[in-house]
Enzyme design. Structure first.
Site, PDB file in Angstrom:
ATOM      1  N   CYS A   1     -35.827   0.509 -27.964  1.00 32.96           N
ATOM      2  CA  CYS A   1     -37.207   0.028 -28.080  1.00 32.96           C
ATOM      3  C   CYS A   1     -37.368  -0.423 -29.522  1.00 32.96           C
ATOM      4  O   CYS A   1     -37.509   0.410 -30.421  1.00 32.96           O
ATOM      5  CB  CYS A   1     -38.219   1.120 -27.738  1.00 32.96           C
ATOM      6  SG  CYS A   1     -39.923   0.576 -27.986  1.00 32.96           S
TER       7      CYS A   1
ATOM      8  N   SER B   1     -40.863   3.343 -29.524  1.00 34.39           N
ATOM      9  CA  SER B   1     -40.039   4.453 -29.040  1.00 34.39           C
ATOM     10  C   SER B   1     -40.083   4.574 -27.529  1.00 34.39           C
ATOM     11  O   SER B   1     -39.882   5.648 -26.986  1.00 34.39           O
ATOM     12  CB  SER B   1     -40.545   5.745 -29.655  1.00 34.39           C
ATOM     13  OG  SER B   1     -41.929   5.886 -29.345  1.00 34.39           O
ATOM     14  N   CYS B   2     -40.416   3.482 -26.829  1.00 33.58           N
ATOM     15  CA  CYS B   2     -40.536   3.550 -25.373  1.00 33.58           C
ATOM     16  C   CYS B   2     -39.203   3.995 -24.776  1.00 33.58           C
ATOM     17  O   CYS B   2     -38.144   3.500 -25.155  1.00 33.58           O
ATOM     18  CB  CYS B   2     -40.963   2.202 -24.807  1.00 33.58           C
ATOM     19  SG  CYS B   2     -42.546   1.668 -25.479  1.00 33.58           S
TER      20      CYS B   2
END
Lengths: 102, 204
Positions: free
Chosen positions: B109, B113-114
């Site tokens: 990501c 922070s996906c």
């Protein structure tokens, strides 16, 4: 212009394979965001907007969940769920109790 | 800027951490007092989060290795197949990308922070690090090599950049020498890193 969170493709050093077990306060921040989301009081886009508005110095300095916490606080104030005064008073209370305990 | 003796962490850092903890406590207490979030809800949410581990993803991968019809459903609609396997995927789409001898997949990501947290739990720190986010899309082979994964020149690398609504999970290749293994036994070979795509599944 590229925003400071937009890191894709920039030069950077080796990936440090760091991991840590999340502290309770970090898990609480995570849980608060999920619950506020469930209740319709905060959306992922708002988290992103607040984090991306921290400014590059704060973004670099803060840890991951410090950024989340700062963003949640900002959105809760923006939405009128809590006020700056309430938060300031509560923090002062907590600090006072902590100082007494020391 | 050094005070002459060594600290494991900088003093400024300690103060800042403290400050974050005080802020968290204050916000949490205010939300409790206002009835926005109860202490019970918060506790249950943390328990739910703690229960999410890479073992869930590993079970899904192992089932895909042993059940071709399930694998087809998983690749067609990752979220639906996970729900079928008893794993909630929340509001996110889940795209499952399959490693083959010709193509390796890597998840990142770049913007934040996906991560497929419903399937793998919370991401490791390095996944959220500046270096990983910056370099995974530019020099994935070099990043992979740092994780000990050296791909042959003929293998294509596809990097998937996650978004808030779209999460990715890598379906690693089934290791050789596991013919006839049960799904639970296979699941033990499926590491978190193999589902992010920085490593292959473990050899038996």
């Amino acid at each position: 212009m590229r925003a400071y969170h937009d890191l894709g493709g920039l030069p950077a050093g080796p990936v440090e394979r760091a991991e840590h077990d999340y502290a309770l306060w970090e898990k609480r921040v995570d849980a608060m965001l999920v619950l506020l989301g469930d209740k319709g009081l905060m959306r992922t886009d708002e988290l992103r907007r607040a984090i991306e508005g921290l400014g590059s110095a704060a973004y670099e300095r803060m840890s991951y969940y410090e950024r989340w916490l700062a963003a949640i606080v900002e959105i809760m104030i923006e939405r009128g769920v809590v006020t700056v005064d309430e938060l300031g008073r509560k923090m002062a209370e907590i600090e006072e109790r902590r100082d007494e305990a020391l | 800027m050094h005070d002459g003796h060594d600290h494991p962490t900088l003093p400024e850092r300690d103060e800042e951490l403290n400050r974050a903890q005080i802020t968290e406590m204050a916000l949490r207490q205010l939300l409790h007092e206002k009835g926005v979030i109860t202490a019970d809800e918060l506790r249950r949410q943390i328990e739910t989060m703690d229960a999410r581990t890479p073992a869930q993803g590993a079970a899904v991968v192992a089932r895909a290795w042993t059940d071709p019809a399930f694998k087809a459903r998983l690749l067609a609609d990752g979220a639906a197949a996970c729900r079928e396997a008893g794993i909630s995927t929340g509001p996110f789409n889940l795209v499952v990308v399959e490693n083959t001898p010709e193509q390796h997949n890597l998840v990142v990501c770049t913007l934040c922070s996906c991560y497929p947290r419903y399937v793998l739990g919370l991401p490791p720190d390095w996944y959220k690090s500046k270096a990983y986010r910056a370099r995974a899309v530019r020099e994935p082979r070099a990043v992979l090599a740092e994780f000990g994964t050296v791909l042959a020149d003929g293998v294509a690398v596809r990097v998937h950049d996650s978004t808030a609504d779209m999460r990715y999970l890598v379906l690693p290749m089934r290791p050789n020498g596991t013919e006839g293994w049960s799904a639970p036994r296979l699941a033990e070979l499926v590491t978190r890193d193999s589902m992010i795509g920085v490593a292959p599944a473990r050899d038996p």
